[in-house]
Scaffold this active site. Structure first.
Site, mmCIF file in Angstrom:
data_model
loop_
_atom_site.group_PDB
_atom_site.id
_atom_site.type_symbol
_atom_site.label_atom_id
_atom_site.label_comp_id
_atom_site.label_asym_id
_atom_site.label_seq_id
_atom_site.Cartn_x
_atom_site.Cartn_y
_atom_site.Cartn_z
ATOM 1 C CB CYS A 133 -0.905 -0.153 1.149
ATOM 2 S SG CYS A 133 -1.834 1.590 1.374
ATOM 3 C CB CYS A 136 -0.593 2.423 3.934
ATOM 4 S SG CYS A 136 -2.198 1.805 3.361
ATOM 5 C CG ASP A 137 3.148 1.067 4.633
ATOM 6 O OD1 ASP A 137 2.511 1.562 5.711
ATOM 7 O OD2 ASP A 137 2.864 0.203 4.461
#
Length: 308
Positions: A133, A136-137
């Site tokens: 992701c 997300c990261d």
């Protein structure tokens, strides 16, 4: 005692939320179940550019708007991890890790998840340099070199997103050309922070015990082995259906995708499947929404037929 509803929607992605909207707007009692936050993979998408009505919208923002719409006519939302579904005549029991629910109609909208690469180091460094992701990261890797593995829409789209943050992004693909949409390919090829490694597979993800430091590679055409120094690895090599709780119902194909007709009906009356868990060609937010609207209306039609 099982909590009773007219319709239970399993999964709160775009398809599930749309099904809940249509069914509750038809004055049916509706429960939307999900094991996580509503919105599904929209929450992991930086920008959505192909959803009608918006030139561009952040995935989490679209998820919030869909949730507000889905619950405006009384549909309830609850957390729960579905363990199995049992069919008892016209009634279906949805058994979760904490509650049991019952309804004549079940709409399965559990979606799919990213396929694992299956190489040494992947599990060890998950969350420590290995990710599925970018939204997300990606921020953890500002001004650092990254690898993206894959050649489809997700790989290229997320590669372009990561290039805004990273010092360099190397897209590693097992073939000699991308499978992504042409517009995404053009963006990636035009980005001077994105490089491509063709005909190559990643054989191992290396680290220092704390974080990722490189990936080992193998060129399928030349047979040459190599190593690419990166601090993060983002993996996009396909998806698999989240259909395990429903396999005993006999509604999946050999790969686990749920089979339906054009009205989203499975081989079991009153059991529908929509969105990315369904056996179909195109898996997009728009197609999930289309599936959901059909299933929501069919739920009403099916319940009316039980009164005859």
């Amino acid at each position: 005692m099982a909590k009773k509803y007219d319709v239970i929607v399993i999964g709160a992605g775009p398809g599930g939320l749309t099904a809940g909207l249509y069914a509750s707007r038809a004055n049916l009692s509706v429960l939307i179940l999900d094991r996580g936050i509503y919105g599904g993979q929209m929450n992991n998408t930086a920008e959505v550019e192909n959803y009608p009505g918006f030139k561009s919208i952040l995935g989490p923002d679209l998820a919030e708007k869909m949730y507000q719409g889905a619950t405006q006519f009384g549909a309830e939302y609850a957390y729960g991890s579905v363990e199995k579904v049992e069919v008892n005549g016209d009634l279906k029991q949805v058994i979760t890790d904490s509650e049991t629910y019952e309804a004549p109609v079940v709409i399965i909208a559990t979606g799919s998840q990213y396929r694992k690469l299956g190489v040494k180091g992947e599990a060890e460094y998950a969350g420590r340099g290995v990710s599925y992701c970018a939204v997300c990261d990606g921020a953890f890797f500002k001004d650092q070199p990254l690898a993206v593995i894959g050649g489809g829409d997700s790989a290229v789209e997320e590669g372009v997103y990561l290039a805004k943050l990273a010092s360099n992004v190397n897209i590693i693909h097992r073939r000699n050309q991308l499978r992504a949409q042409k517009i995404l390919q053009e963006r990636a090829f035009a980005n001077d922070k994105i490089d491509f490694t063709w005909d190559t597979v990643v054989t191992k993800i290396n680290g220092d015990g704390q974080k990722v430091t490189s990936v080992s590679t193998h060129n399928k055409k030349t047979g040459e082995d190599g190593e690419l120094k990166v601090n993060g690895v983002f993996i996009y090599v396909g998806v698999i259906p989240l259909s395990e709780p429903f396999k005993e119902l006999g509604i999946t194909d050999e790969q686990g995708w749920i089979k339906t007709d054009e009205l989203m009906q499975t081989s079991l009356p009153g059991v529908y499947a929509i969105g990315d868990v369904r056996a179909k060609e195109l898996r997009q937010i728009t197609t999930a929404v289309g599936d959901g609207s059909i299933a929501g209306q069919q739920a009403f039609n099916y319940l009316e037929s039980l009164k005859d």
